[in-house]
Design an enzyme around this catalytic site. Sequence first.
Site, PDB file in Angstrom:
ATOM      1  N   ASP A 767       0.860  -1.182   0.000  1.00 41.74           N
ATOM      2  CA  ASP A 767       0.000   0.000   0.000  1.00 41.74           C
ATOM      3  C   ASP A 767       0.891   1.226   0.000  1.00 41.74           C
ATOM      4  OD1 ASP A 767      -2.240  -1.483   0.064  1.00 41.74           O
ATOM      5  OD2 ASP A 767      -2.570  -1.317   2.228  1.00 41.74           O
ATOM      6  N   ASP A 769       0.571   3.719   1.715  1.00 46.68           N
ATOM      7  CA  ASP A 769       0.766   4.271   3.057  1.00 46.68           C
ATOM      8  C   ASP A 769       1.385   3.257   4.025  1.00 46.68           C
ATOM      9  OD1 ASP A 769      -1.343   2.597   3.266  1.00 46.68           O
ATOM     10  OD2 ASP A 769      -2.728   4.036   4.139  1.00 46.68           O
ATOM     11  N   GLU A 856      -9.881  -7.530  -1.700  1.00 45.56           N
ATOM     12  CA  GLU A 856      -9.049  -8.190  -2.709  1.00 45.56           C
ATOM     13  C   GLU A 856      -7.929  -8.976  -2.038  1.00 45.56           C
ATOM     14  OE1 GLU A 856      -8.548  -5.299  -1.699  1.00 45.56           O
ATOM     15  OE2 GLU A 856      -6.446  -4.716  -1.852  1.00 45.56           O
ATOM     16  N   ASP A 857      -7.472  -8.482  -0.890  1.00 48.27           N
ATOM     17  CA  ASP A 857      -6.398  -9.192  -0.193  1.00 48.27           C
ATOM     18  C   ASP A 857      -6.897 -10.504   0.397  1.00 48.27           C
ATOM     19  OD1 ASP A 857      -8.024  -7.773   1.475  1.00 48.27           O
ATOM     20  OD2 ASP A 857      -6.411  -6.810   2.600  1.00 48.27           O
TER      21      ASP A 857
END
Length: 943
Positions: A767, A769, A856-857
Site C-alpha cells: 500500500d 501508506d 481483494e487481499d
Amino acid sequence: MIGGLYDGGPTYHSVGSGRIETFHWRSHIKLSRIIILVPVILFIVPLFTHYYLSKVESDSPNIDIHRTRSKLEAFEDFTSMKASDLKSRIEEMMRIKISVSNELRDLEAKRQRLQMEVSGFTQRIDELKQELLHQQTDLDRLKISVVQAQVAQREAVERNTPELAPPKRMLVNSLPPKVPPSHHFHSCRMHNCFDHSRCALTSGFPVFLYDPDLYSVVNPAWDVDGFLKTTIKQTLGYNPHLTSNPAEACVYIVLVGEALSTEAHGTKSSPLDVDKLHSLPYWGGDGRNHILLNLARRDLSVGSGNIFDELDTGRSMLVQSTFRRSQFRDNFDLIVPPILGPPGGDVWQDCPLMLPARRKYLLSFQGEMKSASRFATTPLGHSDDADADNELNLDVFIIQHLREMTTGMTLDKFLIQFECIPASDERKSVEIADWSLCGTDSSRKSILKDSTFALILAPSDADFLSTTLMQARLYEALRAGAIPVILGGDQVLLSYGEVVAWRRAAVFLPKARVTELHFLLRAIPDSDLLAMRRQGRTLWERYLGVAQGAVDTVVAVVRDRLGIPPLPAPQTPSPSVFNESFIPLRADNIVAEPEAEESLGPLEPPYPSPSFRRNYSTFLTQGHMIWNDWADPFNLYPQLPYDTVLPSDAKFIGSEVGFRPIGKGAGGAGKEFSESLGGNHPREQFTIVMLTYEREQVLINALARLYGLPYLNKVLVVWNSPKPPMEDLRWPEIGVPIHVIKALRNSLNNRFLPFDAIETEAVLSIDDDAHLRHDEIMFGFRVWREHRDRVVGFPGRFHAWDQNYHNAWNYNSNYSCELSMVLTGAAFFHKHYTYLYTHWLPQAIRDKVDEYMNCEDIAMNFLVSHITRKPPVKVTSRWTFRCPGCPVSLSEDDTHFQERHKCINFFSQVFGYMPLLNTQYRADSILFKTRIPHDKQKCFKFI
Ligand SMILES: *[C@@H]1O[C@H](CO)[C@@H](O)[C@H](O)[C@H]1NC(C)=O
Ligand SMILES: *[C@@H]1O[C@H](CO)[C@@H](O)[C@H](O)[C@H]1NC(C)=O
Ligand SMILES: *[C@@H]1O[C@H](CO)[C@@H](O)[C@H](O)[C@H]1NC(C)=O
C-alpha cells in the site's frame, strides 16, 4: 527569602556541569573526524564556561551580593535600629534584591546560550556520525555491487549457451496429400495412424475446425441440433489453438454429434454420412490427424449413441462418451463427458458446500435397467447368450444384495431405487443395456446433494467401456459433491483417463465386491472423504462443468500426447499513464530517509527472472500435478512457484549458473550473508506493485523511501484514478525504473493483474501508506524465496468463527497467537498467482471486490491457500504499518470490517469450503537474539 533566591546559584552550576558530562559521554566514539572535533569542543566549551563564570563572579553586582551577605549577618538584631535607618536599609535591600534578580536573569540567559551551543555541537557530531555511517554503508555496498557485477560478467562469458534456434519444421504450410485409404483402422495408435510431421514441437499446435455449416457430415435425413452446433463452434472459437489456415493445421476437427435421433430411424442407422466424411477437403484419403467430435447433450438422446460403430472412419480419432471395448483404441480415441453444463462462466452456484462431510444418505442410487432389446434380440451380436446370462445374473445378485443392505441392521441410511418413481419416460428401444436416470435433473440433484456417496453401476452389458448414461451419472455426482462409487469400476473407463487420475476422486470396485461395499465406505475417514470430494469438484469445474472446459480439454489431451506445450498464458498490457511526448519531472534532491544503517545487499542492474525455460519439460516432470492438482493444463506460464529445485551440488559442480552462495559456499554470518542471496534458488530480484488513487504526496513519499533498496527490479504504480497525475508532480529518482500504469478502470483487482511489465517471479505488493523498513523488505524477500508458493508478508489477520451471533465466519484483526491471512498491503507472492487471480478465480469473487471496493487481499489469501493447502507466512514482529501522519485510508471504519465479514463468508460459498488454514508460525532471521562472538555480525541488526 533572599537566601532562598541566592541558593539558586549553585543549582545552576550543577545543571551546567551535568550537560557537559552528557557531552563527554556522547563523544566517546571512535571516529577519526570526531576525534579531532571532540578535543576542540572539550577545551573550548569549558574554557568559555569558565570565562563566563569567572567574569560573572568578578562583576560588580557580585560584590553587592558579598556585601549584602556581610550586611545581612550584621543585621541580626534590627529591633535596636531606628525606624528611618530601618527604612533606608529596607530600601537598600530592595535595590539589592532587584540587582541580584537582574544579575541572575543575565546569568540564566548566558547559561541557555551556552547550552544551545553545546547541543548544537552535539547535534553536529550526531550528524557527522550518521553521515560517516552512511558513507561507509554505501562504500560497502558499492564494493559488493562491484563484486556481484564481476560474478555476473564471468557468468555471462562462461555460460556459452547460444540461444536455441527453433528446429526446422518438417512440414510447413502444405495440405495433407491424398493417399489410398487404409483399412487397418482397428489397430490405429498414435505411431501408425497419426502424422507427427504436421505437428512440430514449436508449432503451438494449430487446430482447424471444419465449419459445420459448410461441411456437414450428417445424414440429410437427420435433424440438426442447432444448439449444440453453435455452442461447440463458439467454444472452439475461444480456444487459442484454433487456426483458420488448414495448411498449417496439425489436427482437423469435425463436428459430428449434432444430429437429433428421430422416430423415423432405427437404432442401427447412424447419423454419420461416411461419403461426406471421406470427401472432406483435407481428409487426404484416410483421415489422418482428423478428430471426429461426437458430444452428447443435455437430453442425452443427442449423440448419445455409438454413431461410429462399424463405420469406416479411417485413421481419424474418435471422441465420444460411448465406446465398445473392442472399438476403443487405447491412447488414440478419447472418452469425453456429455455436455450438460452451460457454454461457459461460473458454475460454483451449482455445487453445494462440501461440509458436513457426511450427509443424510451414505449411498444413493436411482435408476432403471432398460435391457430388453439387448438381451431379447442381441442386436449387437458380439457376445453369446451364456455371457449375457452371466452378466444378468451378476446384476440380479447385486440388486438383491443392495436391497438387503438398505433394509439391514444399520444406522446408515441408503436410498437405493431400481425402479424410477415416477416411471422414466419409455423410449421405444434402447441401444445399450444400461441404467437410465430417474426423474428430473433437479430431483436427482437434490438427492445427490444429500448423499455422501453416489453409486454408479457399470453398464450391464460388459462389452461397453463407457456409456453416455454412466458419464452423465458421474457428472451429476461430482457436481453435487457425492463421491462416485463405481461398481464394475474395473470394466469401465472414465473421461480423459490418460491424464486425469480418477482414483483420487472416485471409488472403483469390481462388481463382485458388492458385499464389501458398505464396509469399505464406512472405513473412509472424513479427511479423505473431503479430499476426494474436493478433488472431484476441481475436476468437474475444470474439465466437465462447462462446454468450454470440455472442448478445451479435448484439445489439451491431444496436445499433451504430442508433447507440445500449451500457449503462453495471456498477460495484461501495462500502458503508461504518460503519453510519449510527456516527460515526467524529476525531483532534484530527494533526501531519502536514513533507512539503512546496515548494508543489506548489492545494488545491481535490473535482472529479469529467466522465463519459459521449461516449455518442454514441465509436462514431463509435473504433468500429473498440472492435470490433477493445479488442474490447469491449458496455459504455459513463464515460471511456476513449484519449479524444480536443484541439489546444492549444482551450484558448484557447474550444472547451473546464477547462484549466489553465501561466502562463495563457505557460509558465514552477517557480513557474508548480506553480500549474497544464498538459498536454494539462483539470484533474482523483485518487483514492487503499488496501487494508488489520488494521494499523490503519499505516493511520492512512499516511492522516495525505496531509494537504494537492494534486489529491487522495478516499481509499478497502478494509477487507478481516471485523472492523470499532476503535470508538475516531481517523481523521485530511486535507482530503478518507476512505471506508472494507466488502469482501465478504478478497481482493487488491478493490484493483481498479470502485467507484462512485471519481469520477476517475486512481486511485493505494498500500500502507498504502508511504511516498511528496508531490512524488513529484504528479510521478507529472503523468506519468500524459500516459500515461493505462499503469501509471505507482514500484517497478519485471521478468520474467526462467530458462534454467538451468526454461526458464520468473521474477519478478525485483533492480536492473536494464530493467523490465517497475510494482507497484501505488504506481502510477497509469486507472479503466477496474478494470472490465477485474474483468469482462474470465479468472476463472482472479483465482482464482489468491485462491489465493496474491499477484500481483494482476502481473495488472494483464499486463492493461494486453496491451491497450496498451506497457510501464509508471517515475517517479523511488526503488526501495524500505517504511517502516523498519513491521511486515513479507506480501511479504517466499521463498514470496512462489516464488508470483510461478508466477503469471507461469500468467498467460502464460492469455493464450497473455507480454504484458509491457521498458522502459529512466524519467521525471524537466524541468529536473531542469539549470542554470537563479538567479531561476528548478525544476519540483520534489528530483526
Ligand atoms: C501529453 O500529455 C501532456 C500532459 O498530460 C499534455 O499536455 C499533452 O498535450 C499530451 N500530448 C499528446 C500528444 O497527447
Ligand atoms: C518457450 O515458450 C515461449 C512462449 O511461447 C517462447 O517465447 C520461448 O521462446 C520458448 N522457449 C523455448 C526454449 O522454446
Ligand atoms: C478485539 O478485541 C477487543 C478487546 O479485547 C474486543 O472487544 C473485540 O470484540 C475484538 N474484536 C473482534 C472482531 O473479535
